[in-house]
Scaffold this motif. Structure first.
Motif, short mmCIF file in Angstrom:
data_model
loop_
_atom_site.label_atom_id
_atom_site.label_comp_id
_atom_site.label_asym_id
_atom_site.label_seq_id
_atom_site.Cartn_x
_atom_site.Cartn_y
_atom_site.Cartn_z
N ALA A 12 0.83 -1.21 0.00
CA ALA A 12 0.00 0.00 0.00
C ALA A 12 0.87 1.25 0.00
O ALA A 12 0.54 2.25 -0.66
CB ALA A 12 -0.94 0.00 1.21
N PHE A 13 1.98 1.21 0.72
CA PHE A 13 2.88 2.36 0.77
C PHE A 13 3.51 2.60 -0.60
O PHE A 13 3.59 3.74 -1.07
CB PHE A 13 3.97 2.12 1.83
CG PHE A 13 4.97 3.23 1.93
CD1 PHE A 13 4.67 4.37 2.66
CD2 PHE A 13 6.20 3.14 1.30
CE1 PHE A 13 5.59 5.41 2.75
CE2 PHE A 13 7.12 4.16 1.39
CZ PHE A 13 6.81 5.31 2.12
N ILE A 14 3.96 1.53 -1.25
CA ILE A 14 4.60 1.68 -2.56
C ILE A 14 3.60 2.20 -3.59
O ILE A 14 3.88 3.14 -4.34
CB ILE A 14 5.18 0.32 -3.03
CG1 ILE A 14 6.26 -0.17 -2.05
CG2 ILE A 14 5.74 0.44 -4.44
CD1 ILE A 14 6.76 -1.57 -2.34
N ALA A 15 2.41 1.58 -3.63
CA ALA A 15 1.41 1.95 -4.63
C ALA A 15 0.90 3.37 -4.43
O ALA A 15 0.83 4.16 -5.38
CB ALA A 15 0.25 0.95 -4.60
N SER A 16 0.54 3.69 -3.19
CA SER A 16 0.03 5.04 -2.94
C SER A 16 1.12 6.08 -3.15
O SER A 16 0.86 7.19 -3.62
CB SER A 16 -0.54 5.14 -1.52
OG SER A 16 0.46 4.86 -0.54
N GLY A 17 2.37 5.72 -2.82
CA GLY A 17 3.49 6.64 -3.04
C GLY A 17 3.66 6.96 -4.52
O GLY A 17 3.88 8.12 -4.90
N ALA A 18 3.57 5.93 -5.38
CA ALA A 18 3.70 6.15 -6.82
C ALA A 18 2.57 7.03 -7.34
O ALA A 18 2.78 7.91 -8.19
CB ALA A 18 3.70 4.80 -7.55
N LEU A 19 1.38 6.81 -6.83
CA LEU A 19 0.22 7.59 -7.29
C LEU A 19 0.27 9.04 -6.81
O LEU A 19 -0.03 9.97 -7.58
CB LEU A 19 -1.07 6.91 -6.81
CG LEU A 19 -1.39 5.57 -7.48
CD1 LEU A 19 -2.44 4.80 -6.70
CD2 LEU A 19 -1.83 5.78 -8.92
N ALA A 24 -5.66 -0.76 4.65
CA ALA A 24 -6.28 -1.13 5.92
C ALA A 24 -7.22 -2.32 5.76
O ALA A 24 -7.21 -3.26 6.56
CB ALA A 24 -7.04 0.07 6.48
N TYR A 25 -8.03 -2.28 4.72
CA TYR A 25 -9.09 -3.27 4.54
C TYR A 25 -8.54 -4.66 4.27
O TYR A 25 -8.96 -5.64 4.88
CB TYR A 25 -9.99 -2.82 3.39
CG TYR A 25 -11.14 -3.75 3.08
CD1 TYR A 25 -12.40 -3.50 3.60
CD2 TYR A 25 -10.96 -4.86 2.26
CE1 TYR A 25 -13.46 -4.35 3.31
CE2 TYR A 25 -12.02 -5.71 1.98
CZ TYR A 25 -13.26 -5.45 2.50
OH TYR A 25 -14.31 -6.29 2.22
N LEU A 26 -7.59 -4.78 3.34
CA LEU A 26 -7.13 -6.10 2.92
C LEU A 26 -6.42 -6.84 4.04
O LEU A 26 -6.57 -8.05 4.20
CB LEU A 26 -6.18 -5.95 1.72
CG LEU A 26 -6.81 -5.37 0.44
CD1 LEU A 26 -5.77 -5.29 -0.66
CD2 LEU A 26 -8.00 -6.19 -0.01
N ARG A 27 -5.66 -6.11 4.85
CA ARG A 27 -4.97 -6.76 5.96
C ARG A 27 -5.96 -7.27 6.99
O ARG A 27 -5.81 -8.37 7.53
CB ARG A 27 -3.99 -5.79 6.61
CG ARG A 27 -2.80 -5.45 5.73
CD ARG A 27 -1.93 -4.38 6.34
NE ARG A 27 -0.88 -3.96 5.42
CZ ARG A 27 -0.06 -2.95 5.65
NH1 ARG A 27 -0.17 -2.25 6.77
NH2 ARG A 27 0.85 -2.62 4.76
N GLY A 29 -13.38 -9.40 9.85
CA GLY A 29 -14.15 -10.48 9.23
C GLY A 29 -15.55 -10.11 8.82
O GLY A 29 -16.24 -10.91 8.20
N LYS A 30 -16.02 -8.92 9.17
CA LYS A 30 -17.39 -8.54 8.81
C LYS A 30 -17.43 -7.08 8.39
O LYS A 30 -16.93 -6.21 9.09
CB LYS A 30 -18.35 -8.76 9.97
CG LYS A 30 -19.80 -8.50 9.60
CD LYS A 30 -20.76 -8.84 10.72
CE LYS A 30 -22.21 -8.58 10.29
NZ LYS A 30 -23.18 -8.90 11.37
#
Length: 492
Positions: free
Chosen positions: A34-41, A94-97, A358-359
């Protein structure tokens, strides 16, 4: 070397996707994707802002110059698309983790799909349009079906893929007709031939219908909206947010270029007769069906899906009004896209914050009493609903105000369309306020998800950034409208 400078936002996103792919293979312990992707964007956003005042100083390499634009319209949508994608990536971190879905492929798909959306928004040739459209779409199809164990996710992905492929075929057929009528694939050259009367009128009319239908599918305009609620509900929440902001922004950028550059100059009488009426009908149907359908939904995600159809109606109203109002109408469309991007990210991000491990918090009952149990967690949800509703002083209020003003100023049938827009906003107020009624005036059901504020720095940062712009665009709207006017000047 300087000829490549205008392409640096595109290259930044593409290299970010490659970096995540390599990192996913090389490192045994998964890095912070998430850090790498958001940083690139975010870096792509910064580069686009830097190029804004100096875009005229650069020219693209000869090959790319025939297919991609290097103008303020392109840079404007680079900021909107990459900014929206970056915020969605933060929400995903946050969500995926929390839901044990963290895999590098998710961020690769996000980045390359965003790359396709950027190409689509700056495409000046039918060939680059189709490449950008399919690059964006293929990534989103996969993202909708990302949760492999979910039947709803698979169903949503299959429906989106099948209907999307059909819509792409329709768009490609329209492009072929346009090439047959003019002998060119370059948008400006096609528009020039049409305005000079040297193109086959019947083929152009048929091409117009097919192209508008293909793009209308991507923006969820009625009657091409049937995929939207299932795809939004089946996808993981960050992907629902991504579809609602990035895909919609890129598709509307394409629609603006096609209808205004190819089918008509709003400051000239030389345009293909009929397209403003087609857009106005799509706008009216989207306003009616989207808002009325949203009322009866029990899932907040499905409600937001139908709500997005209603918002597409407002944006289509602005595009239809641009035939007479020029940059006033088109800039209102661009402002609306900015406001809708941050408001929708805030809405979906709030649902992520409201969930528990989980929900997901997806129904109205899941949100019951959250305003009393966790006031801080309910605050971004409140701001999001008020902005989507169009309440001052939020970005959503001025977004609707500018579009309605352009429609009323045009007069005639557009005045009635503006009246329909006001009535649909009143309907929308019901289902947006319903969310707040459950959040502040209902007791929680047994087993409802429990919001855990501040549990992830990523989701908090994403919500803070989105909320900041929702409020700032509502307090100082003229600054952002001026920016949109400069971007619209490329077309009008």
């Amino acid at each position: 070397m300087s000829a490549w400078i205008p392409l640096t936002p595109l290259l930044c996103v593409a290299l970010g996707g490659l970096l995540v792919m390599v990192a996913d293979v090389v490192f045994k312990k998964a890095p912070d994707y998430a850090f790498i992707a958001s940083g690139a964007l975010f870096l792509a956003v910064a580069l686009s802002c830097t190029l804004w005042s100096h875009h005229q100083d650069y020219t693209l390499p000869a090959f790319f110059g025939n297919y991609l634009a290097v103008d303020r319209l392109a840079l404007f949508f680079d900021v909107v698309i990459c900014g929206g994608a970056a915020l969605c990536t933060l929400l995903a971190g946050a969500y995926l983790r929390e839901h044990d879905l963290e895999r590098g492929e998710f961020y690769v798909l996000i980045l390359f799909s965003t790359f396709g959306a950027m190409v689509l928004a700056r495409a000046t040739d039918l060939l680059s349009v189709f490449i950008g459209l399919e690059t964006m779409s293929l990534g989103v199809y996969s993202l909708v079906a990302y949760r492999r164990s979910s039947i709803r996710s698979a169903e949503g992905g299959i429906k989106y893929f099948l209907l999307g492929s059909f819509a792409a075929a329709i768009f490609l057929f329209g492009s072929a007709l346009l090439y047959g009528a003019t002998g060119s694939t370059e948008l400006v050259a096609i528009g020039r031939q049409i305005s000079q009367g040297s193109a086959d009128t019947r083929l152009v009319m048929f091409a117009m219908v097919f192209l508008i239908v293909g793009v209308a599918f991507k923006v969820s305009a009625v009657p091409f909206h049937m995929w939207t609620p299932d795809a939004y509900e089946g996808a993981v929440t960050p992907v629902s947010s991504y579809m609602s902001v990035v895909v919609k922004a890129a598709a509307f950028a394409l629609m603006a270029r096609i209808v205004l550059v190819v089918f008509g100059d709003p400051l000239s009488s030389n345009f293909v007769t009929g397209w403003p009426s087609v857009i106005a009908v799509l706008a009216a149907l989207s306003l009616i069906v989207g808002n009325l359908s949203a009322i009866v939904q029990r899932s907040v995600k499905r409600m937001l899906a139908y709500s997005s159809i209603g918002h597409a109606g407002f944006i289509l109203m602005g595009i239809a009004a641009s035939t007479e109002m020029g940059d006033a109408a088109l800039s209102s469309v661009f402002y609306y896209l900015m406001a809708y991007t941050v408001s929708n990210v805030l809405a979906f991000g709030s649902l992520i914050l409201m969930g528990s491990r989980g929900k997901e918090a997806v129904s109205y009952e899941d949100l019951a009493g959250v305003g009393l149990r966790h006031p801080l967690a309910a605050l971004p949800l409140t701001v999001a609903m008020l902005s989507l509703m169009g309440m001052p002083p939020t970005a959503g209020f001025f977004a609707k105000y500018y579009v309605l003003s352009a429609a009323v100023s045009m007069g005639g049938v557009m005045t009635w369309l503006a009246v329909l827009g006001v009535l649909s906003s009143a309907v929308a107020a019901y289902y947006y306020l319903r969310v707040l009624v459950f959040a502040y005036m209902k007791s929680p059901e047994p087993g409802a998800p429990i919001a855990v504020p501040m549990r992830s720095g990523y989701v908090v940062v994403g919500l803070l950034v989105a909320a900041f712009f929702v409020i700032k665009m509502g307090i100082t709207p003229q600054n952002y409208l001026d920016w949109a006017i400069e971007a619209a000047g490329r077309l009008v």
